[in-house]
Structures are given as structure tokens and as C-alpha cells.
Design an enzyme around this catalytic site. Structure first.
Site, mmCIF file in Angstrom:
data_model
loop_
_atom_site.group_PDB
_atom_site.id
_atom_site.type_symbol
_atom_site.label_atom_id
_atom_site.label_comp_id
_atom_site.label_asym_id
_atom_site.label_seq_id
_atom_site.Cartn_x
_atom_site.Cartn_y
_atom_site.Cartn_z
ATOM 1 C CG LEU A 63 32.995 -18.494 -40.901
ATOM 2 C CD1 LEU A 63 31.489 -18.372 -40.984
ATOM 3 C CD2 LEU A 63 33.610 -18.549 -42.294
ATOM 4 C CB CYS A 64 35.977 -12.711 -40.510
ATOM 5 S SG CYS A 64 36.537 -11.078 -40.038
ATOM 6 N N PRO A 65 35.824 -12.899 -37.154
ATOM 7 C CG PRO A 65 35.941 -11.634 -35.144
ATOM 8 C CD PRO A 65 34.982 -12.430 -36.033
ATOM 9 C CG ASP A 119 37.106 -16.192 -43.596
ATOM 10 O OD1 ASP A 119 36.747 -15.849 -44.740
ATOM 11 O OD2 ASP A 119 36.840 -15.530 -42.574
#
Length: 78
Positions: free
Chosen positions: A12-14, A39
């Protein structure tokens, strides 16, 4: 020039952007990097990072479960 692949699935981000940045540091000018991720935010995050850093997004593909972003590396970038 050579082609490389980065598996950033299930991150997931980042993290997909960070892994992309770290991988690009090891590549040569003109190389291509295919980033495979899951994502949906990467469809905007990675191209934005590339614009800021002078790399080119050659292609984006959105599959049923995976996204693939292909980048051309430019070491003349900032």
C-alpha cells in the site's frame, strides 16, 4: 538498455513509490522498469513521481487484479 521488473503487489501507499524509487537508483539511463502493483493509487502516484523526477511513463495497464506501469529511466533527471 535493458528491461527490468519490480513486483510491488500487495503493498500500500507509499511503498510502491518508494520501492520504484529505490529500484530506479540501481538502473541505467534508458532502461525500462515494469512495476506490477495492486494498489489503485499507484496509477496516479507513480506517474506523478516520474514527472517530478524526469522519468517517462511509457504505458499503464489496468488488469482485473493488477496494474502495470512501464517507465523509461532518465538519469539526466534531477
Amino acid at each position: 538498455m535493458s528491461e527490468h521488473t519490480l513486483d510491488a503487489r500487495n503493498l500500500l501507499c507509499p511503498m510502491p513509490v518508494i520501492r520504484t524509487q529505490n529500484k530506479i537508483r540501481t538502473l541505467a539511463d534508458g532502461d525500462t522498469l515494469k512495476v506490477i502493483c495492486t494498489d489503485p493509487g499507484t496509477l496516479s502516484d507513480i506517474p506523478a513521481w516520474c514527472r517530478i523526477n524526469g522519468h517517462s511513463v511509457l504505458d499503464t495497464q489496468k488488469g482485473e487484479r493488477e496494474l502495470v506501469i512501464t517507465i523509461r529511466i532518465s538519469k539526466g533527471a534531477a
